[in-house]
Design a protein around this motif. Sequence first.
Motif, PDB file in Angstrom:
ATOM      1  N   UNK A 147       9.136 -10.882   8.351  1.00  0.00           N
ATOM      2  CA  UNK A 147       9.379  -9.567   7.566  1.00  0.00           C
ATOM      3  C   UNK A 147       8.111  -9.425   6.494  1.00  0.00           C
ATOM      4  N   UNK A 148       7.272  -8.335   6.714  1.00  0.00           N
ATOM      5  CA  UNK A 148       6.338  -8.308   5.394  1.00  0.00           C
ATOM      6  C   UNK A 148       6.504  -7.007   4.825  1.00  0.00           C
ATOM      7  N   UNK A 149       5.743  -6.815   3.621  1.00  0.00           N
ATOM      8  CA  UNK A 149       5.909  -5.547   3.005  1.00  0.00           C
ATOM      9  C   UNK A 149       4.560  -4.840   3.005  1.00  0.00           C
ATOM     10  N   UNK A 150       4.490  -3.669   2.746  1.00  0.00           N
ATOM     11  CA  UNK A 150       3.041  -2.920   2.970  1.00  0.00           C
ATOM     12  C   UNK A 150       2.209  -3.328   1.900  1.00  0.00           C
ATOM     13  N   UNK A 151       2.668  -3.969   0.978  1.00  0.00           N
ATOM     14  CA  UNK A 151       1.462  -4.327  -0.023  1.00  0.00           C
ATOM     15  C   UNK A 151       0.449  -5.442   0.592  1.00  0.00           C
ATOM     16  N   UNK A 152       0.964  -5.936   1.586  1.00  0.00           N
ATOM     17  CA  UNK A 152      -0.102  -7.115   2.392  1.00  0.00           C
ATOM     18  C   UNK A 152      -0.976  -6.657   2.949  1.00  0.00           C
ATOM     19  N   UNK A 153      -1.154  -5.134   3.172  1.00  0.00           N
ATOM     20  CA  UNK A 153      -2.241  -4.382   3.729  1.00  0.00           C
ATOM     21  C   UNK A 153      -3.449  -3.930   2.670  1.00  0.00           C
ATOM     22  N   UNK A 154      -3.049  -4.283   1.494  1.00  0.00           N
ATOM     23  CA  UNK A 154      -3.928  -3.837   0.166  1.00  0.00           C
ATOM     24  C   UNK A 154      -5.091  -4.722   0.252  1.00  0.00           C
ATOM     25  N   UNK A 155      -5.057  -5.976   0.547  1.00  0.00           N
ATOM     26  CA  UNK A 155      -6.209  -6.727   0.555  1.00  0.00           C
ATOM     27  C   UNK A 155      -6.359  -7.188   1.857  1.00  0.00           C
ATOM     28  N   UNK A 156      -7.648  -7.364   2.387  1.00  0.00           N
ATOM     29  CA  UNK A 156      -8.015  -7.829   3.762  1.00  0.00           C
ATOM     30  C   UNK A 156      -7.096  -7.290   4.945  1.00  0.00           C
ATOM     31  N   UNK A 157      -7.286  -5.995   5.268  1.00  0.00           N
ATOM     32  CA  UNK A 157      -6.397  -5.302   6.012  1.00  0.00           C
ATOM     33  C   UNK A 157      -6.654  -5.969   7.683  1.00  0.00           C
ATOM     34  N   UNK A 158      -7.675  -6.066   7.874  1.00  0.00           N
ATOM     35  CA  UNK A 158      -8.460  -6.510   8.921  1.00  0.00           C
ATOM     36  C   UNK A 158      -7.835  -7.970   9.358  1.00  0.00           C
ATOM     37  N   UNK A 159      -8.045  -8.994   8.416  1.00  0.00           N
ATOM     38  CA  UNK A 159      -7.497 -10.044   8.714  1.00  0.00           C
ATOM     39  C   UNK A 159      -5.932 -10.203   8.850  1.00  0.00           C
ATOM     40  N   UNK A 160      -5.276  -9.509   7.886  1.00  0.00           N
ATOM     41  CA  UNK A 160      -3.776  -9.502   8.122  1.00  0.00           C
ATOM     42  C   UNK A 160      -3.322  -8.754   9.756  1.00  0.00           C
TER      43      UNK A 160
END
Length: 276
Positions: A147-160
């Motif tokens: 389970x991730x939350x959307x804030x994980x995409x705020x930084x380093x979207x590509x690597x995430x």
Amino acid sequence: TIKNSGKNNYAFFSVGMAEHQINKSKTEAILREAIDTDGFKMVYQPQVELSTGRVAGFEALIRLKNNKLSPGEFIPVAEENGMIIAIGRIVTKLVVEQIRNWQEKGYDIKSVAINYSAVQMYDYGYKAYLMNLLRENAVSPSHILIEITENIFLENKESTINFLKELRSHGIKIAIDDFGTGYSSLSYLTFLPIDTIKLDRSLSMEFLDLDNISVMDSLIALAHSLNLLVIAEGIEEQKQVKRLKYGQCDAIQGYYFSKPLEVEELELDFDKKYEV
Ligand code: C2E
Ligand code: MG
Ligand code: MG
Ligand code: MG
């Protein structure tokens, strides 16, 4: 009097700040000790499939063994000071070993969801750590959901996105947690490598209690058109269950069916079928 109240306010403010600092360092000391002394355990909350009443999976939620402090209180502190990286690995190990234990007892294993904090993206060895644990314990990656939350995409979207794709290539499933609380962009859903969205409790409350239920229905329909499963979180009332079932929601996680359970409690009725 103005001067006096100003003084009081100042005093009040600084005491408040100091108290916050003390609470934070107390929490940090508690976490440090728990990390060093096997002081964490997991509880498991069932996710009930609405079409059958069967348990579709569990969410693993962390608890301190010797302290009532809740994850809502200590996880943010651990995220701020970086301890979440050690804690994230401890959680992962506890869950994988628990699944092995259930396999050994012959239980029919459902998926188990692990919460993964955005800060853990800085734990560069995490994927290898997880895959090793699965191999060592002979647990199939298909039993794991992250389970991730959307804030994980705020930084380093590509690597995430690459990280999530790699996990999925091994058969691990991905869910977006707390959906509807962040800067949710629906277009996200069309290209993110995910399997499930978990509608946040606040969303269910907002839409099920008002006449805005069509928003919820549309969200569920949109998710389904993208081949995503939908789990509604924090459901406490029967009328919510009924309405979500009517709206084709796939599963529900909430106090209405069950609180998070201790392992011993859960094992008393592992294949429980709920009345939906
Ligand atoms: P979350 O991942 O959104 O987990 C759901 C939370 O809602 C859990 O709180 C659960 O006990 C609670 N809940 C479930 N059903 C209901 C309901 O019907 N009504 C209400 N009012 N609450 C309900 P919990 O266990 O206190 O965890 C709070 C948050 O702490 C989690 O929210 C998650 O963000 C974080 N957390 C918990 N365990 C972990 C962990 O192992 N790792 C990480 N990184 N975060 C964790
Ligand atoms: Mg969660
Ligand atoms: Mg949530
Ligand atoms: Mg949450």
